[in-house]
Design an enzyme around this catalytic site. Structure first.
Site, PDB file in Angstrom:
ATOM      1  N   THR A 186      27.484  51.106  29.105  1.00  0.00           N
ATOM      2  CA  THR A 186      26.512  49.711  29.814  1.00  0.00           C
ATOM      3  C   THR A 186      25.500  50.104  28.862  1.00  0.00           C
ATOM      4  O   THR A 186      24.776  51.067  28.045  1.00  0.00           O
ATOM      5  CB  THR A 186      26.303  50.337  31.400  1.00  0.00           C
ATOM      6  OG1 THR A 186      27.204  50.040  32.037  1.00  0.00           O
ATOM      7  CG2 THR A 186      24.912  49.024  31.271  1.00  0.00           C
ATOM      8  N   ARG A 214      38.235  44.567  39.209  1.00  0.00           N
ATOM      9  CA  ARG A 214      36.614  45.597  39.740  1.00  0.00           C
ATOM     10  C   ARG A 214      35.874  44.962  38.765  1.00  0.00           C
ATOM     11  O   ARG A 214      35.769  44.729  37.985  1.00  0.00           O
ATOM     12  CB  ARG A 214      37.539  45.934  38.805  1.00  0.00           C
ATOM     13  CG  ARG A 214      36.805  47.891  39.422  1.00  0.00           C
ATOM     14  CD  ARG A 214      35.166  47.822  38.350  1.00  0.00           C
ATOM     15  NE  ARG A 214      34.836  48.914  38.496  1.00  0.00           N
ATOM     16  CZ  ARG A 214      33.471  49.843  37.656  1.00  0.00           C
ATOM     17  NH1 ARG A 214      33.347  48.996  36.897  1.00  0.00           N
ATOM     18  NH2 ARG A 214      33.373  50.514  37.798  1.00  0.00           N
ATOM     19  N   GLY A 216      31.735  46.087  38.580  1.00  0.00           N
ATOM     20  CA  GLY A 216      30.655  47.198  38.911  1.00  0.00           C
ATOM     21  C   GLY A 216      29.770  46.900  39.391  1.00  0.00           C
ATOM     22  O   GLY A 216      29.969  46.142  40.007  1.00  0.00           O
ATOM     23  N   THR A 237      23.103  53.012  34.637  1.00  0.00           N
ATOM     24  CA  THR A 237      24.295  53.490  33.868  1.00  0.00           C
ATOM     25  C   THR A 237      24.974  55.073  34.399  1.00  0.00           C
ATOM     26  O   THR A 237      24.161  55.385  33.710  1.00  0.00           O
ATOM     27  CB  THR A 237      24.470  53.120  32.185  1.00  0.00           C
ATOM     28  OG1 THR A 237      25.612  53.836  31.465  1.00  0.00           O
ATOM     29  CG2 THR A 237      23.846  54.454  31.660  1.00  0.00           C
ATOM     30  N   GLY A 238      26.195  54.228  34.781  1.00  0.00           N
ATOM     31  CA  GLY A 238      27.996  55.227  35.816  1.00  0.00           C
ATOM     32  C   GLY A 238      28.290  55.267  35.923  1.00  0.00           C
ATOM     33  O   GLY A 238      29.365  54.334  35.769  1.00  0.00           O
ATOM     34  N   THR A 239      29.312  55.839  36.590  1.00  0.00           N
ATOM     35  CA  THR A 239      29.849  55.464  37.646  1.00  0.00           C
ATOM     36  C   THR A 239      29.759  54.402  38.637  1.00  0.00           C
ATOM     37  O   THR A 239      29.371  54.692  39.346  1.00  0.00           O
ATOM     38  CB  THR A 239      30.917  57.058  38.526  1.00  0.00           C
ATOM     39  OG1 THR A 239      29.716  57.981  38.879  1.00  0.00           O
ATOM     40  CG2 THR A 239      31.678  57.831  37.756  1.00  0.00           C
ATOM     41  N   GLY A 240      30.193  53.034  38.381  1.00  0.00           N
ATOM     42  CA  GLY A 240      29.636  52.118  38.786  1.00  0.00           C
ATOM     43  C   GLY A 240      29.977  51.812  40.762  1.00  0.00           C
ATOM     44  O   GLY A 240      28.658  51.606  41.082  1.00  0.00           O
TER      45      GLY A 240
END
Ligand code: ASP
Length: 319
Positions: A186, A214, A216, A237-240
């Protein structure tokens, strides 16, 4: 009142195990510096925070080093589905698009939604139609193809269908300072302008090997993006999935507003405690209404930079 200020990120993740030449690293540092400087220039000329974040995210989308727009990651099905969001802290107006594959700059489509629609979030074909009707540049889906991302999809699929995050293969092939198989793709920006207005923008290709369809956290207000002049502007930003479940961006604002935390305390609590406790990896960038800047991340690195108007850009990759 604080000097106008902008902060940007280009994703967070694990350090690449590749032997990195100083020259390659310098490309990333230079790109981050140039894009911070572009944002500073907009603010220095009296431009709005909303314009500064929209334009810096567009530049990040266009920069092949960062994984949004051109260079976006592949879904499991081998397609590209991009998400983007922009929010104006002055009015709390927002615009977002999700699951688009034909819009060259998803952030401009999000901005068009903010400006021209009473709706907030458009998905898929409807978003593409809206963007085309508002004169945005459309591309064929293969515009987003890059061999590196295609190879990355195959590595992720060889690891029995894992999505990007825990995947640990073939980093040695990379000359990206953050391991492309363990990094989030991202990009984002937050800014405070001379009038005291805040804005945030976020854009992504998502996560490698995600299922088609999917969506996020990036286009979700309060998860991947949030701005409110009363408190703070945030881009994540990261594991949505975890950023959505923790409502991460809004949680920073809530901790400031309701618990009286400082920006640093609130953003550290979200990134270093609450996200981690649920297995969430990544980081965020945030600017509060006083012009304080926080760039916390719980991964090994995050491409990041910020600059007050009149100062030299300050950029970093690792801790
Ligand atoms: N948060 C993004 C998503 O889940 C991924 C990223 O930050 O790269 O789609």
């Amino acid at each position: 009142m604080s000097k106008p200020v902008i902060a940007i990120h280009g994703g967070a993740g694990a350090i690449s195990r590749a032997a990195l030449s100083a020259e390659k690293e310098q490309h990333y540092i230079q790109a981050l510096s140039d894009i911070v400087a572009a944002g500073q220039a907009i603010l220095a000329e009296g431009g709005s925070a909303l314009d500064a974040v929209t334009q810096t995210v567009r530049l990040l989308e266009e920069c092949p080093l960062f994984n949004a727009g051109k260079g976006a990651v592949f879904t499991h099905q081998g397609t590209h589905e991009l998400d983007a969001c922009v929010m104006d802290g002055r009015t709390c107006d927002a615009g977002a698009v999700a699951g688009v594959s034909r819009i060259r700059n998803p952030i401009l489509a999000a901005r068009a939604v903010l400006e021209n629609s009473s709706h907030v979030l458009f998905g898929g074909e409807g978003a593409e139609r809206f963007a085309a009707n508002h004169g945005l540049e459309m591309v064929e889906p293969d515009f987003f193809f890059t061999q590196e991302r295609f190879d990355q999809l195959h590595r992720a699929q060889a690891e029995q269908g894992r999505v990007l995050l825990d995947h640990d293969g073939a980093a040695a092939l990379s000359d990206d300072p953050l391991d492309p198989d363990r990094k989030f793709g991202t990009v984002g920006a937050v800014a405070l302008d001379a009038l005291g207005n805040l804005a945030a923008a976020t854009s992504t290709g998502g996560m490698t090997n995600k299922a088609a369809g999917r969506i996020g956290d990036t286009p979700i207000i309060g998860a991947g993006c949030y701005a409110n002049n009363a408190t703070v502007a945030v881009s994540s930003t990261g594991t949505g999935e975890i950023f959505m479940r923790t409502v991460a961006a809004y949680d920073v604002a809530a901790l400031i507003e309701y618990a009286g935390l400082t920006l640093q305390q609130a953003s550290d609590k979200v990134v270093m405690e609450k996200l981690l406790a649920m297995g969430g990896s990544g980081g965020l960038i945030a600017i509060d209404r006083f012009g304080n800047v926080a760039l916390p991340f719980n991964s090994e690195g995050m491409y990041r930079g910020f600059g007050y108007v009149g100062d030299a850009p300050s950029v970093g990759i690792y801790r």
